[in-house]
Design a protein around this motif. Structure first.
Motif, PDB file in Angstrom:
ATOM      1  N   ASP A  33      59.562  35.182  34.852  1.00  0.00           N
ATOM      2  CA  ASP A  33      58.397  35.455  34.011  1.00  0.00           C
ATOM      3  C   ASP A  33      57.135  35.186  34.809  1.00  0.00           C
ATOM      4  OD1 ASP A  33      57.003  36.263  31.830  1.00  0.00           O
ATOM      5  OD2 ASP A  33      57.860  34.794  30.453  1.00  0.00           O
ATOM      6  N   ALA A  34      56.091  35.982  34.539  1.00  0.00           N
ATOM      7  CA  ALA A  34      54.803  35.806  35.206  1.00  0.00           C
ATOM      8  C   ALA A  34      54.056  34.633  34.590  1.00  0.00           C
ATOM      9  CB  ALA A  34      53.977  37.084  35.085  1.00  0.00           C
ATOM     10  N   PRO A  35      53.072  34.070  35.303  1.00  0.00           N
ATOM     11  CA  PRO A  35      52.259  32.994  34.714  1.00  0.00           C
ATOM     12  C   PRO A  35      51.508  33.488  33.481  1.00  0.00           C
ATOM     13  CG  PRO A  35      51.945  33.127  37.095  1.00  0.00           C
ATOM     14  CD  PRO A  35      52.690  34.346  36.698  1.00  0.00           C
ATOM     15  N   TRP A  36      50.917  32.554  32.776  1.00  0.00           N
ATOM     16  CA  TRP A  36      50.151  32.871  31.567  1.00  0.00           C
ATOM     17  C   TRP A  36      48.806  33.489  31.929  1.00  0.00           C
ATOM     18  CZ3 TRP A  36      47.954  28.793  27.643  1.00  0.00           C
ATOM     19  CH2 TRP A  36      47.780  29.388  26.393  1.00  0.00           C
ATOM     20  N   HIS A  37      48.163  32.965  32.965  1.00  0.00           N
ATOM     21  CA  HIS A  37      46.860  33.439  33.407  1.00  0.00           C
ATOM     22  C   HIS A  37      46.997  34.157  34.741  1.00  0.00           C
ATOM     23  CE1 HIS A  37      44.951  29.765  31.158  1.00  0.00           C
ATOM     24  NE2 HIS A  37      45.485  30.652  30.333  1.00  0.00           N
ATOM     25  N   ARG A  38      45.971  34.912  35.085  1.00  0.00           N
ATOM     26  CA  ARG A  38      45.900  35.494  36.425  1.00  0.00           C
ATOM     27  C   ARG A  38      45.880  34.376  37.460  1.00  0.00           C
ATOM     28  NH1 ARG A  38      41.702  39.138  39.775  1.00  0.00           N
ATOM     29  NH2 ARG A  38      40.566  37.195  39.920  1.00  0.00           N
ATOM     30  N   VAL A  39      46.555  34.576  38.576  1.00  0.00           N
ATOM     31  CA  VAL A  39      46.562  33.566  39.630  1.00  0.00           C
ATOM     32  C   VAL A  39      45.295  33.737  40.466  1.00  0.00           C
ATOM     33  CG1 VAL A  39      47.791  32.589  41.590  1.00  0.00           C
ATOM     34  CG2 VAL A  39      49.076  33.566  39.678  1.00  0.00           C
ATOM     35  N   ALA A 303      41.145  39.467  30.465  1.00  0.00           N
ATOM     36  CA  ALA A 303      40.632  38.955  31.733  1.00  0.00           C
ATOM     37  C   ALA A 303      41.731  38.834  32.778  1.00  0.00           C
ATOM     38  CB  ALA A 303      39.969  37.593  31.517  1.00  0.00           C
ATOM     39  N   ARG A 304      42.951  38.628  32.353  1.00  0.00           N
ATOM     40  CA  ARG A 304      44.044  38.472  33.317  1.00  0.00           C
ATOM     41  C   ARG A 304      44.375  39.795  34.011  1.00  0.00           C
ATOM     42  NH1 ARG A 304      47.049  39.976  28.902  1.00  0.00           N
ATOM     43  NH2 ARG A 304      49.002  41.073  29.375  1.00  0.00           N
ATOM     44  N   LEU A 305      43.885  40.925  33.467  1.00  0.00           N
ATOM     45  CA  LEU A 305      44.206  42.233  34.015  1.00  0.00           C
ATOM     46  C   LEU A 305      43.250  42.662  35.116  1.00  0.00           C
ATOM     47  CD1 LEU A 305      44.942  44.061  30.636  1.00  0.00           C
ATOM     48  CD2 LEU A 305      46.587  42.985  32.188  1.00  0.00           C
ATOM     49  N   LEU A 306      42.248  41.851  35.434  1.00  0.00           N
ATOM     50  CA  LEU A 306      41.346  42.209  36.521  1.00  0.00           C
ATOM     51  C   LEU A 306      42.158  42.397  37.795  1.00  0.00           C
ATOM     52  CD1 LEU A 306      38.439  39.720  35.761  1.00  0.00           C
ATOM     53  CD2 LEU A 306      38.369  42.216  35.517  1.00  0.00           C
ATOM     54  N   PRO A 307      41.878  43.447  38.553  1.00  0.00           N
ATOM     55  CA  PRO A 307      42.737  43.779  39.699  1.00  0.00           C
ATOM     56  C   PRO A 307      42.534  42.826  40.872  1.00  0.00           C
ATOM     57  CG  PRO A 307      40.853  45.249  39.612  1.00  0.00           C
ATOM     58  CD  PRO A 307      40.790  44.420  38.354  1.00  0.00           C
ATOM     59  N   PRO A 308      43.414  42.898  41.862  1.00  0.00           N
ATOM     60  CA  PRO A 308      43.294  41.989  43.008  1.00  0.00           C
ATOM     61  C   PRO A 308      42.003  42.129  43.788  1.00  0.00           C
ATOM     62  CG  PRO A 308      45.481  42.998  42.947  1.00  0.00           C
ATOM     63  CD  PRO A 308      44.655  43.701  41.917  1.00  0.00           C
ATOM     64  N   THR A 309      41.313  43.273  43.686  1.00  0.00           N
ATOM     65  CA  THR A 309      40.040  43.426  44.393  1.00  0.00           C
ATOM     66  C   THR A 309      38.979  42.476  43.851  1.00  0.00           C
ATOM     67  OG1 THR A 309      39.694  45.325  42.931  1.00  0.00           O
ATOM     68  CG2 THR A 309      40.324  45.788  45.205  1.00  0.00           C
ATOM     69  N   VAL A 310      39.097  42.040  42.603  1.00  0.00           N
ATOM     70  CA  VAL A 310      38.209  41.002  42.069  1.00  0.00           C
ATOM     71  C   VAL A 310      38.749  39.674  42.572  1.00  0.00           C
ATOM     72  CG1 VAL A 310      37.284  39.895  40.006  1.00  0.00           C
ATOM     73  CG2 VAL A 310      37.610  42.376  40.044  1.00  0.00           C
ATOM     74  N   ALA A 311      38.168  39.211  43.652  1.00  0.00           N
ATOM     75  CA  ALA A 311      38.715  38.047  44.348  1.00  0.00           C
ATOM     76  C   ALA A 311      38.205  36.724  43.802  1.00  0.00           C
ATOM     77  CB  ALA A 311      38.391  38.134  45.848  1.00  0.00           C
ATOM     78  N   ARG A 312      37.148  36.760  42.973  1.00  0.00           N
ATOM     79  CA  ARG A 312      36.598  35.495  42.496  1.00  0.00           C
ATOM     80  C   ARG A 312      35.988  35.683  41.113  1.00  0.00           C
ATOM     81  NH1 ARG A 312      33.113  31.229  46.149  1.00  0.00           N
ATOM     82  NH2 ARG A 312      33.168  29.499  44.666  1.00  0.00           N
ATOM     83  N   VAL A 313      36.193  34.701  40.243  1.00  0.00           N
ATOM     84  CA  VAL A 313      35.577  34.651  38.912  1.00  0.00           C
ATOM     85  C   VAL A 313      34.867  33.305  38.797  1.00  0.00           C
ATOM     86  CG1 VAL A 313      35.960  34.745  36.419  1.00  0.00           C
ATOM     87  CG2 VAL A 313      37.418  36.092  37.956  1.00  0.00           C
TER      88      VAL A 313
END
Length: 581
Positions: A33-39, A303-313
């Motif tokens: 299973d994937a984590p709950w939040h984006r890594v 918010a967890r669906l932001l793609p890998p190109t978004v490197a920082r929040v």
């Protein structure tokens, strides 16, 4: 033969590698299973990559951590790296905390596959999107396995190495058969992906100038209610209901447009959660329910669906993350919720790496892709106001003011942005007409002494081109302003103020009317070194409606777009404004 014995968490599978393709055992004793939040990830510190996520609380702690080398091919397309094996190791629960709470950990740089190969390209827009990285997953025991373990008095039946490989491969196969939005937020790009190499390739091929930093500013996400269901919005943003529509459009923009794919940073300018969503009518009396759960649910949403190109929040705190229009009172001090709210904001910050400060200093600064950012705390350092001190009360501490002044000196020559929840400019019309009316303003003009300090430090540093970024008013727009000495001895300093409306603001009475803003206007104040300064503010350029702002540094200017329902930011669209630096 390999024997799995209780406790299962003590079993290490690091020596195992992925088997060749074959028919996989279907009676699975484990599931992935994937984590709950984006890594979230940060720049390597030594030989370790700092990571931040959270694990699904209903799952409990996983028994193993599975790392799958993957390649992201843009949009929602992923593929396994055939020449690199997956890796499994025993999961060691953190000493403090429970599943669902922020999970901070790190991985050795050598665990990541090398960055995807890059060919030469003449323009940044032509660069490929491929990224190599690791898909991080938890491996859990299926209920059947737990039942078998109890039946056998804590000793699992024996599995040889081949059967054990089949178990892991079968669990992975089941997960990857699901739509990517169910697991892709566990993907972490390899160190070096993608911007540094993209720019180097573009410059090496003779491009005049590499693409400047591009980022999103958003604020104020009122939480969805029980009727705000949006089935399918993860795959099709047009299916999102009103509460999640702007977040779904942000996801589409970042993933599916050329400009969005250059967006590497998202800034939340306050009110990421509404701890007081019902105005006290039905708000929980538990700090965990009010704050921790709200932060977790926001991060587990679109918010967890932001793609890998978004490197920082990055996130700055504002009033609804405590209570509406919070400021210290005269009788009850900071009130019953302040300390727990500030601690929750610190605990649930988005940064995976180290940040200087703590819960009492939520302000900080950082450099990103050639630009410099100061994240101000315009909420938690306020002084109590009353009729006797409205002209001297502080919105920010002297320590924060000095740190801001030092940042201005250190960041000279680069594009500069200051983020805070409260609107710095323009002022309220009531404040402009009657200065004591500042007591009724929750923005910077409500603390005129601090507003004058802010503008005075900018004038002293000659910080032309500085751009304020803010939220809170639930209305998008921008102004430019010139700060000059009344005696005219020095050239004026031109700055800009960009305000992003709410991602979702369902209540019309909470939206500031454009007529309330004093723009255009001019006002004078006492600046540093005894100088009398004048601030001339332009007319307000209004963009009402829910949405977010997109800014891109390009050449000698900052390009600005406002995303709206029916008018999303798309490729080739002319900026709503071009702000000179």
């Amino acid at each position: 033969m390999s024997t799995i014995t209780a406790p299962m968490v003590g079993t290490t599978l690091q020596a195992l590698t992925a088997p060749p393709a074959r028919e996989v055992e279907r009676t699975l004793l484990v599931c992935a299973d994937a984590p709950w939040h984006r890594v979230e990830h940060a720049a390597p510190e030594g030989d370790r990559v700092p990571l931040l996520s959270a694990l699904r609380p209903e799952r409990g702690w996983p028994h193993w951590l599975l790392r799958v080398p993957m390649r992201w091919c843009g949009d929602s397309r992923f593929e396994r790296l055939a020449d690199v094996d997956w890796q499994v190791e025993a999961f060691v629960p953190p000493a403090l905390g429970q599943p669902g709470e922020p999970w901070r950990f790190s991985l050795d740089v050598t665990r990541f596959p090398p960055p995807a190969p890059r060919a030469g390209h003449a323009a940044p827009e032509d660069l490929p999107l491929e990224m190599n990285g690791l898909l991080l997953l938890g491996l859990y025991l299926e209920p059947r396995a737990v039942a078998m373990e109890g039946e056998r008095q804590g000793v699992m039946h024996e599995l040889d190495r081949e059967e054990l490989r089949q178990q892991v491969d079968g669990a992975l196969e089941e997960l990857l058969a699901l739509p990517p939005h169910r697991w892709a937020h566990g993907f972490v790009p390899s160190p070096g992906e993608p911007d540094a190499q993209d720019r180097a390739a573009a410059q090496a091929d003779g491009a005049e100038e590499a693409e400047g930093v591009c980022f999103v500013v958003a604020a104020c996400q009122y939480p969805p209610g029980i009727l705000d269901v949006s089935p399918g919005c993860e795959l099709d943003p047009t299916q999102a209901g009103p509460a999640l529509a702007a977040m779904a459009r942000m996801h589409r923009f970042a993933r599916s447009t050329t400009l969005g794919r250059r967006c590497s940073l998202v800034l939340f300018a306050g009110d990421q959660i509404y701890a007081d969503a019902s105005g006290g009518l039905a708000d929980s009396r538990s700090g965990v329910e009010r704050y921790a759960r709200s932060y977790n649910e926001f991060k587990a949403g679109p918010a967890r669906l932001l793609p890998p190109t978004v490197a920082r929040v990055v996130h700055g705190i504002d009033d609804h993350e405590i209570i509406d229009n919070w400021e210290p009172g005269h009788r009850d001090g900071s009130g019953p919720w302040f300390q727990v709210a500030r601690q929750a904001a610190w605990d649930h910050r988005w940064e995976a790496g180290a940040r200087v400060g703590g819960p009492e200093t939520l302000w900080h600064d950082f450099d990103w892709r050639g630009a410099s950012f100061f994240i101000a705390d315009a909420r938690c350092e306020r002084e109590a106001r009353r009729v006797a001190n409205w002209s001297t009360a502080r919105m920010w501490s002297a320590v924060q003011r000095d740190a801001f002044a030092e940042w201005l000196g250190r960041s000279a020559g680069r594009p500069r942005f200051m983020l805070c929840g409260s609107l710095p400019l323009p002022r309220r019309r009531t404040t402009a007409e009657h200065p004591a009316s500042s007591l009724r303003s929750d923005a910077w003009d409500g603390y005129p002494h601090s507003l004058h300090e802010l503008l005075g430090e900018i004038w002293r540093a000659r910080a032309a081109g500085l751009t304020f970024l803010s939220g809170d008013e639930h209305r998008s727009g921008w102004v430019s302003a010139e700060i000059s000495a009344v005696d005219g001895e020095a050239a004026p300093v031109r700055i800009h103020s960009v305000h992003s409306s709410a991602l979702y603001a369902p209540w019309p009475f909470a939206i500031t009317a454009a007529e309330e803003l004093a723009a255009p206007e001019a006002f004078e104040f006492d600046g540093p070194d005894g100088r009398r300064l004048r601030c001339v503010v332009s007319a307000w350029d209004d963009h009402p409606g829910d949405g977010f702002a997109v800014l891109r540094v390009r050449g000698g200017a900052v390009e600005l777009w406002f995303d709206r329902a029916g008018a999303p930011v798309d490729d080739g669209e002319t900026p709503h404004a071009t702000l000179p630096r």
